[in-house]
Design an enzyme around this catalytic site. Structure first.
Site, PDB file in Angstrom:
ATOM      1  N   ASN A 260      -2.458   1.795   6.014  1.00 27.77           N
ATOM      2  CA  ASN A 260      -1.610   0.670   5.590  1.00 27.77           C
ATOM      3  C   ASN A 260      -1.530  -0.295   6.749  1.00 27.77           C
ATOM      4  O   ASN A 260      -1.487   0.151   7.899  1.00 27.77           O
ATOM      5  CB  ASN A 260      -0.165   1.120   5.359  1.00 27.77           C
ATOM      6  CG  ASN A 260       0.023   1.854   4.078  1.00 27.77           C
ATOM      7  OD1 ASN A 260      -0.908   2.003   3.314  1.00 27.77           O
ATOM      8  ND2 ASN A 260       1.237   2.322   3.868  1.00 27.77           N
ATOM      9  N   GLY A 261      -1.413  -1.593   6.456  1.00 27.37           N
ATOM     10  CA  GLY A 261      -1.197  -2.562   7.529  1.00 27.37           C
ATOM     11  C   GLY A 261      -2.450  -3.343   7.839  1.00 27.37           C
ATOM     12  O   GLY A 261      -3.426  -3.317   7.098  1.00 27.37           O
TER      13      GLY A 261
ATOM     14  N   LYS B  94       8.286 -12.900 -13.554  1.00 26.63           N
ATOM     15  CA  LYS B  94       7.770 -12.899 -12.185  1.00 26.63           C
ATOM     16  C   LYS B  94       6.573 -13.835 -12.050  1.00 26.63           C
ATOM     17  O   LYS B  94       6.372 -14.455 -11.022  1.00 26.63           O
ATOM     18  CB  LYS B  94       7.377 -11.456 -11.812  1.00 26.63           C
ATOM     19  CG  LYS B  94       6.893 -11.282 -10.402  1.00 26.63           C
ATOM     20  CD  LYS B  94       8.045 -11.323  -9.425  1.00 26.63           C
ATOM     21  CE  LYS B  94       7.629 -11.361  -7.983  1.00 26.63           C
ATOM     22  NZ  LYS B  94       8.616 -12.017  -7.134  1.00 26.63           N
TER      23      LYS B  94
ATOM     24  N   GLU C  15      16.597 -24.285  -1.929  1.00 27.80           N
ATOM     25  CA  GLU C  15      16.261 -22.873  -2.167  1.00 27.80           C
ATOM     26  C   GLU C  15      17.539 -22.046  -2.385  1.00 27.80           C
ATOM     27  O   GLU C  15      17.594 -21.196  -3.273  1.00 27.80           O
ATOM     28  CB  GLU C  15      15.446 -22.340  -0.965  1.00 27.80           C
ATOM     29  CG  GLU C  15      15.127 -20.854  -0.978  1.00 27.80           C
ATOM     30  CD  GLU C  15      14.223 -20.421  -2.131  1.00 27.80           C
ATOM     31  OE1 GLU C  15      13.754 -21.264  -2.898  1.00 27.80           O
ATOM     32  OE2 GLU C  15      14.032 -19.194  -2.267  1.00 27.80           O
TER      33      GLU C  15
ATOM     34  N   HIS D 288      26.262 -40.733  -1.956  1.00 27.51           N
ATOM     35  CA  HIS D 288      25.694 -41.675  -2.938  1.00 27.51           C
ATOM     36  C   HIS D 288      25.869 -41.168  -4.374  1.00 27.51           C
ATOM     37  O   HIS D 288      25.178 -41.619  -5.274  1.00 27.51           O
ATOM     38  CB  HIS D 288      24.218 -41.915  -2.633  1.00 27.51           C
ATOM     39  CG  HIS D 288      24.008 -42.517  -1.282  1.00 27.51           C
ATOM     40  ND1 HIS D 288      24.391 -43.798  -0.966  1.00 27.51           N
ATOM     41  CD2 HIS D 288      23.505 -41.983  -0.134  1.00 27.51           C
ATOM     42  CE1 HIS D 288      24.112 -44.047   0.303  1.00 27.51           C
ATOM     43  NE2 HIS D 288      23.579 -42.955   0.831  1.00 27.51           N
TER      44      HIS D 288
ATOM     45  N   TRP E 180      -3.367  -2.406  -1.440  1.00 24.91           N
ATOM     46  CA  TRP E 180      -3.046  -3.772  -1.821  1.00 24.91           C
ATOM     47  C   TRP E 180      -3.884  -4.635  -0.894  1.00 24.91           C
ATOM     48  O   TRP E 180      -3.662  -4.685   0.307  1.00 24.91           O
ATOM     49  CB  TRP E 180      -1.549  -4.013  -1.626  1.00 24.91           C
ATOM     50  CG  TRP E 180      -1.092  -5.292  -2.216  1.00 24.91           C
ATOM     51  CD1 TRP E 180      -0.907  -5.566  -3.540  1.00 24.91           C
ATOM     52  CD2 TRP E 180      -0.763  -6.474  -1.509  1.00 24.91           C
ATOM     53  NE1 TRP E 180      -0.483  -6.855  -3.691  1.00 24.91           N
ATOM     54  CE2 TRP E 180      -0.380  -7.440  -2.469  1.00 24.91           C
ATOM     55  CE3 TRP E 180      -0.736  -6.831  -0.167  1.00 24.91           C
ATOM     56  CZ2 TRP E 180       0.005  -8.716  -2.131  1.00 24.91           C
ATOM     57  CZ3 TRP E 180      -0.350  -8.110   0.173  1.00 24.91           C
ATOM     58  CH2 TRP E 180       0.019  -9.045  -0.804  1.00 24.91           C
TER      59      TRP E 180
ATOM     60  N   LYS F  81      18.258 -19.973  -5.856  1.00 17.29           N
ATOM     61  CA  LYS F  81      18.501 -18.528  -5.873  1.00 17.29           C
ATOM     62  C   LYS F  81      19.824 -18.216  -6.574  1.00 17.29           C
ATOM     63  O   LYS F  81      19.929 -17.257  -7.339  1.00 17.29           O
ATOM     64  CB  LYS F  81      18.542 -17.960  -4.446  1.00 17.29           C
ATOM     65  CG  LYS F  81      17.189 -17.770  -3.815  1.00 17.29           C
ATOM     66  CD  LYS F  81      16.469 -16.563  -4.406  1.00 17.29           C
ATOM     67  CE  LYS F  81      15.039 -16.439  -3.934  1.00 17.29           C
ATOM     68  NZ  LYS F  81      14.107 -17.455  -4.433  1.00 17.29           N
TER      69      LYS F  81
ATOM     70  N   CYS G  86       0.838  -1.202   0.000  1.00 15.12           N
ATOM     71  CA  CYS G  86       0.000   0.000   0.000  1.00 15.12           C
ATOM     72  C   CYS G  86       0.878   1.258   0.000  1.00 15.12           C
ATOM     73  O   CYS G  86       1.998   1.260   0.456  1.00 15.12           O
ATOM     74  CB  CYS G  86      -0.927   0.107   1.194  1.00 15.12           C
ATOM     75  SG  CYS G  86      -1.994  -1.284   1.417  1.00 15.12           S
TER      76      CYS G  86
ATOM     77  N   ARG H 223       5.115   0.061  -5.358  1.00 10.30           N
ATOM     78  CA  ARG H 223       4.865  -0.784  -4.192  1.00 10.30           C
ATOM     79  C   ARG H 223       3.814  -1.852  -4.494  1.00 10.30           C
ATOM     80  O   ARG H 223       3.667  -2.798  -3.733  1.00 10.30           O
ATOM     81  CB  ARG H 223       4.381   0.070  -3.014  1.00 10.30           C
ATOM     82  CG  ARG H 223       5.394   1.114  -2.579  1.00 10.30           C
ATOM     83  CD  ARG H 223       4.762   2.132  -1.654  1.00 10.30           C
ATOM     84  NE  ARG H 223       4.485   1.593  -0.349  1.00 10.30           N
ATOM     85  CZ  ARG H 223       5.313   1.640   0.683  1.00 10.30           C
ATOM     86  NH1 ARG H 223       6.488   2.226   0.538  1.00 10.30           N
ATOM     87  NH2 ARG H 223       4.990   1.144   1.840  1.00 10.30           N
TER      88      ARG H 223
ATOM     89  N   GLU I 298      19.448 -18.726 -10.381  1.00  8.75           N
ATOM     90  CA  GLU I 298      18.646 -17.744 -11.120  1.00  8.75           C
ATOM     91  C   GLU I 298      19.261 -16.346 -11.083  1.00  8.75           C
ATOM     92  O   GLU I 298      19.114 -15.589 -12.028  1.00  8.75           O
ATOM     93  CB  GLU I 298      17.187 -17.741 -10.679  1.00  8.75           C
ATOM     94  CG  GLU I 298      16.926 -17.377  -9.263  1.00  8.75           C
ATOM     95  CD  GLU I 298      15.435 -17.437  -8.901  1.00  8.75           C
ATOM     96  OE1 GLU I 298      14.581 -17.393  -9.790  1.00  8.75           O
ATOM     97  OE2 GLU I 298      15.143 -17.512  -7.698  1.00  8.75           O
TER      98      GLU I 298
END
Ligand code: F6R
Length: 612
Positions: A104-105, A607, A485, A508, A78, A489, A2, A27, A492
Site C-alpha cells: 500500500n502507498g 457520489k 465550500e 451590497h 487502488w 457542506k 488499498c 476501502r 448537503e
C-alpha cells in the site's frame, strides 16, 4: 487506499485471505490478488476488477488442485502507478518468483530504484512502484527475510505498508510500515496482518498496532516486531470489541468522519514524489513540452460543486505565481455558452470521481476547440482521465461518504502543485521560490493533523447550533472559495440554508439576511486583507450576528469581534484553505449528526453524478 491481508496458520490461507479482502472492500479498489505458499512454491493469482473476478480464476484452478497452503498474502489495489490491469495487480514477484510482495502507498524514489535495477539486469514486468521492492529483496536476501526487508525499507522514500513471503520460508511472512496503517492480529497457532482489524476480525479480536518504521515477523507461534536496525520492540496488544460494521469504518460512526481524519495522508500522498533531487518540481503527467507551457495564454478551470471550489483556490495560486489569467467555470454552464478557448488555453478539469457528466461534456467541448485538457482526478482510469489529454492523479484514496472531504483537500494540494509547476517552467518563480513554496506545502499535513486534534470545541459548537435555520459564511481572497465550500457542506449534510459570500460583498445585499443571533462563520486567518475583513465582521456584528471566527494561532486582533474562535495553525496565507476547510467539514458533519441525519448518505445526493 488499498487493502492488505497476510496469514500464517493452520487453515486454508486462500480462504482466510479472500475473506479478509472482502471485508476490506469498503476501502475501494480496482484489482485484487493473492499469493499462497505450498511445497516450496508461491502460487500467485491476480485479476483486474472486483474480487468476484479473482474468485472466478481461483474456482477455475480448483479443478487442478486449487491453491493449497496455510501461508498467504493478499491485496486489493487502488491504482496509483499504472492502470488497473491484471499485470499491475499485486502480489508482485522478483525475477524468478522467489518473493511475493503486496504494498500500500507510494514509493517516491521508485524511478531511481527502477533505473538501478534495470542496469543490474532485472526485467520489469509491470508499471508499478511495488515491483521494485521484489527485485531489491532478491538482491539483498541471504536467508534472513526480515533482514532483507529492513535493508530495503531503509532505501525507500514515501509511504508504504509491505507484506512479503518467500518460497523458502514456510512459516514466515514479514510486514513493514511507514506513514500508513498496519495491524497485527494475534490468534491461537495462527497470526495475521492487515490494513485494519477488519481484515482478521472474523478470526481473532486480539490486535497490536505496528508503529512507524517497524518490521514484523509473523509466524504460526507468534510475532516479533523490530525497528529498522533489527532491535526488538516490545508492545502491548489490545482487545477489539467493535462489531464488523464499526470495524470497516475503523471504529468511526461514519465514513465521512474517518475520511476527515485521513486528510493529512491525502495531502501528503498527493504532494509526494513530485520533486527532483534538486528540489524542483516535475509534472510529467501534464504531458506538455516546456515550449507549449510557455505558450499558454490563459487557464480555464472547469468543475462542479466542491471541485469547483478547489478550482477557485487554484485560480488565486496560478494567477499569483504564474501571472496568467485564470477563469473558473461551473462545468454545467461552460459547455453551453460558447466559451472562448483555443490552442493556447490550458483547461483543467477537476473531478474526484472522474465521472461527472457536466465536467465530461465541458472537457469534450474544450478539446473540440483544440484546448489542452488536464484532468485532476482521484480515480485512475475514470472516463474524465481517459478523455483528457493528460491526467494528474490526486492520491486521496477512495472516498465512501457522499460529501467529499479528503478528495477535495487532495485537489487543493494538486492545484498548488500545478500552479507552482507552471510558474517554474514559465520562469515567473525562480528555483529558490519554488523550493520554498514546496517546503511550506510539505509542512501542511502535520498542521492538519494538529488541527484535527483540536476539533472537540467545534463539535460542541455544532451541537449548540443544531437548530439554527440559516448560517452564513464569509471570507476574502482564498477564504472566499472556502466560505462557499463551508456553506455547501452544511447544506448537503445538515440541510441547513447556508450561503457563502466574499466578505466585502455582504454590504451590497446579503447583510439584509442578518438578524439577532444569525450565526456567521468568518474565515479570518492572518492575511494582508485581514483589517478589511475585520471591518466586515464588525458590520455583521453590529446587526446582531453571532460570529464564529476561524483565526490563526496567537492572532489576538480578531478576538474582540468573535463570539467563538476556532484557532488554526499558522501557514502561508495562500495555503490557508488546506486548514480552514477542516473545521467547516467537522461543523457540518456534527450538525448533521446532532440532527439525527445520515452523515454518509445525505438525501437526494449521489457520489458520482453521471447525468447532466
Ligand atoms: C460536495 C460534493 C459535490 C462534488 C461534485 C463534483 O461534497 O461531493 O459537490 O464535489 O458533485 O463531483 P466530482 O468531483 O466527482 O466531479
Amino acid at each position: 487506499m488499498c487493502g492488505i491481508v497476510g496469514y500464517v496458520g493452520h487453515r486454508p490461507a486462500v480462504e482466510v485471505v479472500i475473506d479478509g479482502l472482502r471485508r476490506l472492500e469498503y476501502r475501494g479498489y480496482d484489482s485484487a490478488g493473492v499469493a499462497v505458499l505450498d511445497g516450496g512454491q508461491l502460487q500467485v493469482e491476480r485479476k483486474a476488477g472486483k474480487l468476484a473476478n479473482l474468485e472466478k480464476e481461483l474456482a477455475a484452478r480448483s479443478a487442478t488442485g486449487g491453491m493449497p497452503g496455510s501461508l498467504g498474502i493478499g491485496h486489493t489495489r487502488w491504482a496509483t502507478h499504472g492502470p488497473p490491469t491484471d499485470g499491475n495487480a499485486h502480489p508482485h514477484v522478483d525475477c524468478d518468483g522467489a518473493f511475493a510482495v503486496v504494498h500500500n502507498g507510494t514509493i517516491e524514489n521508485f524511478e531511481e530504484l527502477v533505473a538501478g535495477l534495470a542496469e543490474r539486469g532485472h526485467a520489469r514486468r509491470s508499471d508499478t512502484d511495488t515491483e521494485a521492492v521484489a527485485h531489491l529483496l532478491e538482491e539483498r536476501y541471504d536467508g534472513d527475510l526480515a533482514a532483507a526487508v529492513r535493508s530495503v525499507c531503509a532505501d525507500l522514500e514515501g509511504s508504504f505498508v509491505l507484506v512479503v513471503a518467500h518460497r523458502e520460508q514456510p512459516d514466515l511472512i514479514v510486514a513493514a510500515r511507514r506513514n500508513l496503517p498496519l495491524v497485527i492480529g494475534l490468534g491461537e497457532g495462527e497470526n495475521f496482518v492487515g490494513s485494519d482489524v477488519t481484515a482478521f476480525i472474523a478470526h481473532t479480536r486480539e490486535a497490536r498496532a505496528v508503529e512507524q518504521d517497524q518490521v514484523v515477523e509473523v509466524r504460526r507461534s507468534g510475532v516479533i516486531v523490530t525497528d529498522l536496525t533489527g532491535a526488538v520492540v516490545e508492545g502491548a496488544s489490545y482487545h477489539v470489541d467493535w462489531d464488523t460494521d464499526a470495524a470497516e469504518k475503523g471504529g468511526y460512526e461514519f465514513f465521512m468522519l474517518k475520511e476527515i481524519d485521513e486528510q493529512p495522508d491525502a495531502v501528503r500522498e498527493t504532494l509526494g514524489g513530485r520533486l527532483t533531487p534538486e528540489g524542483l518540481l516535475h509534472l510529467d503527467e501534464l504531458d506538455m513540452s516546456d515550449q507549449d507551457i510557455r505558450g499558454i495564454e490563459q487557464v480555464v478551470i472547469i468543475a462542479c460543486g466542491s471541485s469547483y471550489h478547489s478550482g477557485l483556490v487554484g485560480k488565486y495560486a496560478i494567477e499569483r505565481w504564474c501571472r496568467l489569467p485564470v477563469h473558473v467555470e461551473m462545468a454545467s454552464e461552460f459547455r453551453y455558452r460558447d466559451p472562448v478557448v483555443g490552442r493556447s488555453t490550458l483547461v483543467i478539469a477537476i473531478s474526484q470521481s472522474g465521472e461527472t457528466a457536466d465536467t465530461l461534456e465541458a472537457l469534450r467541448h474544450a478539446r473540440e476547440q483544440k484546448a489542452w485538457v488536464l484532468a485532476v482526478t482521484n480515480t485512475i482510469g475514470s472516463t474524465i482521465s481517459r478523455e483528457s489529454d493528460a491526467a494528474f492523479y490526486t492520491r486521496g484514496g477512495p472516498e465512501v461518504a457522499v460529501a467529499s472531504t479528503k478528495a477535495v483537500i487532495a485537489q487543493l494540494a494538486a492545484m498548488y502543485v500545478v500552479g507552482l509547476y507552471l510558474a517554474q517552467v514559465r520562469g515567473t518563480r525562480d528555483a529558490d521560490e519554488v523550493r520554498a513554496h514546496m517546503r511550506d506545502l510539505q509542512e501542511v499535513p502535520d498542521l492538519i493533523a494538529t488541527l484535527l486534534e483540536r476539533m472537540e470545541p467545534v463539535r460542541e459548537l455544532a451541537r449548540a447550533l443544531k437548530d439554527e435555520p440559516r448560517v452564513l459564511f464569509l471570507g476574502r481572497h482564498v477564504g472566499y472559495p472556502m466560505a462557499l465550500e463551508g456553506a455547501l457542506k452544511l447544506k448537503e449534510l445538515a440541510y441547513v440554508s447556508a450561503e457563502g459570500f466574499p466578505a466585502g460583498e455582504i454590504k451590497h445585499g446579503p447583510i439584509a439576511l442578518i438578524e439577532k443571533g444569525t450565526p456567521v462563520v468568518v474565515l479570518a486567518p492572518r492575511h494582508a486583507l485581514q483589517a478589511k475583513l475585520i471591518n466586515n465582521v464588525q458590520e455583521v456584528r453590529a446587526r446582531g450576528a453571532r460570529t464564529i471566527v476561524v483565526a490563526t494561532d496567537g492572532d489576538e486582533s480578531v478576538t474582540p469581534y468573535a463570539d467563538h474562535i476556532i484557532w488554526i495553525p499558522d501557514t502561508k496565507s495562500l495555503l490557508t484553505p488546506l486548514l480552514t476547510i477542516v473545521p467547516m467539514q467537522v461543523l457540518s458533519a456534527e450538525m448533521a449528526r446532532a440532527r439525527g441525519l445520515d452523515v454518509d448518505q445525505p438525501r437526494n445526493l449521489a457520489k458520482s453524478v453521471t447525468v447532466e
